[in-house]
Design a protein around this motif. Structure first.
Motif, mmCIF file in Angstrom:
data_model
loop_
_atom_site.group_PDB
_atom_site.id
_atom_site.type_symbol
_atom_site.label_atom_id
_atom_site.label_comp_id
_atom_site.label_asym_id
_atom_site.label_seq_id
_atom_site.Cartn_x
_atom_site.Cartn_y
_atom_site.Cartn_z
ATOM 1 N N PHE A 1 0.820 -1.208 0.000
ATOM 2 C CA PHE A 1 0.000 0.000 0.000
ATOM 3 C C PHE A 1 0.854 1.258 0.000
ATOM 4 C CE2 PHE A 1 -3.197 -3.037 1.396
ATOM 5 C CZ PHE A 1 -4.264 -2.645 0.617
ATOM 6 N N THR A 2 0.494 2.180 -0.871
ATOM 7 C CA THR A 2 1.139 3.481 -0.985
ATOM 8 C C THR A 2 0.058 4.546 -1.028
ATOM 9 O OG1 THR A 2 1.119 3.398 -3.394
ATOM 10 C CG2 THR A 2 3.086 2.530 -2.300
ATOM 11 N N SER A 3 0.474 5.794 -0.932
ATOM 12 C CA SER A 3 -0.462 6.910 -1.059
ATOM 13 C C SER A 3 -0.396 7.464 -2.468
ATOM 14 C CB SER A 3 -0.101 8.027 -0.076
ATOM 15 O OG SER A 3 -0.277 7.583 1.237
ATOM 16 N N GLU A 4 -1.528 7.969 -2.933
ATOM 17 C CA GLU A 4 -1.591 8.559 -4.262
ATOM 18 C C GLU A 4 -2.531 9.746 -4.201
ATOM 19 O OE1 GLU A 4 -1.908 6.427 -8.361
ATOM 20 O OE2 GLU A 4 -3.958 6.708 -7.614
ATOM 21 N N LEU A 5 -2.057 10.892 -4.666
ATOM 22 C CA LEU A 5 -2.882 12.092 -4.748
ATOM 23 C C LEU A 5 -2.907 12.547 -6.196
ATOM 24 C CD1 LEU A 5 -1.392 14.047 -1.714
ATOM 25 C CD2 LEU A 5 -3.547 12.812 -1.775
ATOM 26 N N LYS A 6 -4.084 12.937 -6.680
ATOM 27 C CA LYS A 6 -4.210 13.410 -8.053
ATOM 28 C C LYS A 6 -4.863 14.779 -8.056
ATOM 29 C CE LYS A 6 -4.495 8.884 -10.151
ATOM 30 N NZ LYS A 6 -5.140 8.053 -11.154
ATOM 31 N N PHE A 7 -4.375 15.643 -8.963
ATOM 32 C CA PHE A 7 -4.910 16.988 -9.110
ATOM 33 C C PHE A 7 -5.065 17.291 -10.592
ATOM 34 C CE2 PHE A 7 -2.193 16.928 -5.383
ATOM 35 C CZ PHE A 7 -3.023 17.449 -4.406
ATOM 36 N N VAL A 8 -6.050 18.095 -10.926
ATOM 37 C CA VAL A 8 -6.188 18.621 -12.274
ATOM 38 C C VAL A 8 -5.672 20.055 -12.229
ATOM 39 C CG1 VAL A 8 -7.802 19.260 -14.109
ATOM 40 C CG2 VAL A 8 -8.183 17.175 -12.770
ATOM 41 N N VAL A 9 -4.715 20.359 -13.109
ATOM 42 C CA VAL A 9 -4.172 21.720 -13.186
ATOM 43 C C VAL A 9 -4.207 22.174 -14.640
ATOM 44 C CG1 VAL A 9 -2.680 21.430 -11.152
ATOM 45 C CG2 VAL A 9 -1.763 20.934 -13.427
ATOM 46 N N ASP A 10 -4.256 23.489 -14.844
ATOM 47 C CA ASP A 10 -4.269 23.976 -16.225
ATOM 48 C C ASP A 10 -2.861 23.911 -16.813
ATOM 49 O OD1 ASP A 10 -2.823 26.402 -15.678
ATOM 50 O OD2 ASP A 10 -4.694 27.388 -15.093
ATOM 51 N N ALA A 11 -2.769 24.114 -18.112
ATOM 52 C CA ALA A 11 -1.505 23.927 -18.838
ATOM 53 C C ALA A 11 -0.394 24.839 -18.314
ATOM 54 C CB ALA A 11 -1.730 24.152 -20.330
ATOM 55 N N ALA A 12 -0.711 26.083 -17.951
ATOM 56 C CA ALA A 12 0.315 27.005 -17.465
ATOM 57 C C ALA A 12 0.898 26.517 -16.134
ATOM 58 C CB ALA A 12 -0.267 28.416 -17.322
#
Length: 182
Positions: free
Chosen positions: A13-24
């Protein structure tokens, strides 16, 4: 990483974080990471940190995985390919709370059309075929994107940063990969 059956690995088991960011913002993060983090050992390109990822995802006819219904919300099954490598991976990602575990078995890409008809890679693929059958899963789509991956060792263990772009997706009922322009 533990080994389950010959050729199959289990990542704890590991941690995973995801984010949506704009191209800039993604450009700024990429520049920051390239100055401070090591390139992924499998990367190519000018910075040795880029590669293309393609995955065939599985779901039920009722889209239980997509809608995260009951136990279907904790795991997803896929076949993953990096670039045009002749080896692909049969994978299960299992999420428990904020932790993630992965099970994967490598096989030759050319054997994918046979996966439901013959034993591949010894018996190491049996777990994947068995789980697909028990859960009523079948291929439903292929997703591909370009990835930049950087890494670092930290006091808590290895850390990895990935930035994905150029996402393409299409419905597919095939156990194989279809090459389509990005």
């Amino acid at each position: 990483m533990a080994v389950d059956e010959p050729g199959t690995t289990l990542r704890g088991f590991t941690s995973e974080l995801k984010f949506v960011v704009d191209a800039a913002v993604a450009r700024e993060i990429r520049e920051w990471a390239r100055e401070r983090l090591a390139a992924d050992p499998h990367g190519v390109g000018t910075w040795s940190d880029e590669y293309r990822v393609s995955s065939v995802y599985f779901d039920t006819d009722a889209r239980d995985v997509f809608h995260r219904r009951a136990s279907f919300g904790r795991s997803k099954y896929r076949i993953r390919r990096y670039e045009n490598d002749p080896t692909v991976f049969l994978e299960r990602k299992l999420r428990t709370g904020s932790l993630l575990a992965k099970r994967r078995t490598p096989i030759e890409a050319g054997t994918l059309p046979l996966i439901n008809r013959v034993t591949l890679n010894g018996d190491a693929t049996a777990w994947f075929r068995r789980r697909l059958a028990l859960r009523g899963l079948r291929p439903v789509c292929q997703v591909s994107y370009s990835r930049v991956a950087r890494m670092s060792d930290t006091p808590s263990g290895p850390a990895r940063l990935t930035l994905d772009r150029g996402l393409t997706a299409f419905g597919s009922s095939a156990f194989t990969f279809e090459d389509r322009p990005a």
